[in-house]
Design a protein around this motif. Structure first.
Motif, short mmCIF file in Angstrom:
data_model
loop_
_atom_site.label_atom_id
_atom_site.label_comp_id
_atom_site.label_asym_id
_atom_site.label_seq_id
_atom_site.Cartn_x
_atom_site.Cartn_y
_atom_site.Cartn_z
N HIS A 13 -19.54 29.91 -21.56
CA HIS A 13 -19.45 28.53 -22.05
C HIS A 13 -19.80 28.46 -23.55
N ASP A 14 -20.90 29.11 -23.92
CA ASP A 14 -21.34 29.09 -25.32
C ASP A 14 -20.24 29.64 -26.24
N ALA A 15 -19.65 30.76 -25.83
CA ALA A 15 -18.60 31.37 -26.66
C ALA A 15 -17.38 30.44 -26.77
N LEU A 16 -16.96 29.88 -25.65
CA LEU A 16 -15.81 28.96 -25.67
C LEU A 16 -16.11 27.76 -26.57
N ASN A 17 -17.26 27.14 -26.37
CA ASN A 17 -17.59 25.91 -27.10
C ASN A 17 -17.79 26.13 -28.59
N SER A 18 -18.20 27.34 -28.98
CA SER A 18 -18.41 27.63 -30.40
C SER A 18 -17.16 28.21 -31.06
N GLY A 19 -16.11 28.43 -30.27
CA GLY A 19 -14.89 29.01 -30.82
C GLY A 19 -14.97 30.50 -31.06
N ASP A 20 -15.95 31.16 -30.44
CA ASP A 20 -16.14 32.60 -30.61
C ASP A 20 -15.27 33.33 -29.57
N VAL A 21 -13.99 33.43 -29.86
CA VAL A 21 -13.03 33.98 -28.91
C VAL A 21 -13.31 35.45 -28.63
N GLY A 55 -8.61 23.37 -27.44
CA GLY A 55 -9.46 22.37 -28.08
C GLY A 55 -10.42 21.70 -27.11
N VAL A 56 -10.90 22.45 -26.13
CA VAL A 56 -11.77 21.89 -25.10
C VAL A 56 -13.21 22.32 -25.32
N THR A 57 -14.12 21.41 -25.02
CA THR A 57 -15.54 21.71 -24.97
C THR A 57 -16.00 21.41 -23.56
N LEU A 58 -16.68 22.38 -22.94
CA LEU A 58 -17.15 22.23 -21.57
C LEU A 58 -18.67 22.34 -21.56
N LYS A 59 -19.34 21.21 -21.40
CA LYS A 59 -20.81 21.20 -21.37
C LYS A 59 -21.27 21.40 -19.92
#
Length: 123
Positions: A13-21, A55-59
């Protein structure tokens, strides 16, 4: 319950939300299955494309865990509609600290039903 599985899903989740592909890919198996309301795909290429363009953020919220399956209730928002959030849930399978599959569901209830997890699996 495995702390390792939870840590892997939270790091994902952290990687996805920060854009760290790159980190997202390193936390995922080469043949990862990714699915949601718009279809499913397999492999790191489709995951990279999705993560770079969705362009999604998943909290993450509530988490349920049993035998390598993790269901996460999520507050989702999209860059295309930043003022709106939706409650969704995703089911993950984690093997050897790598996500081997993730499927997004419209509701927590649907994700739990798809995985046979129940309130007794809440962490």
């Amino acid at each position: 319950m495995s702390t390792s599985e939870i840590a892997t899903v939270l790091a994902w989740h952290d990687a996805l939300n920060s854009g760290d592909v790159d980190t997202l890919l390193s936390l995922s198996s080469d043949d990862i299955e990714v699915g949601g309301p718009k279809g499913a795909a397999q492999g790191l290429g489709p995951l990279r494309e999705w993560a770079s363009s969705a362009g999604v953020t998943l909290k993450p919220g509530k988490m349920y865990v049993h035998d390598g399956v993790v269901v996460v209730e999520q507050e989702a928002s999209w860059a295309s509609d930043p003022g709106t959030t939706h409650n969704v849930a995703s089911a993950f399978r984690v093997v050897h600290d790598q996500v081997t599959s993730t499927f997004r569901h419209d509701t927590l209830e649907a994700a739990l039903a798809a995985t046979d997890l129940t309130d007794k699996d809440l962490v």
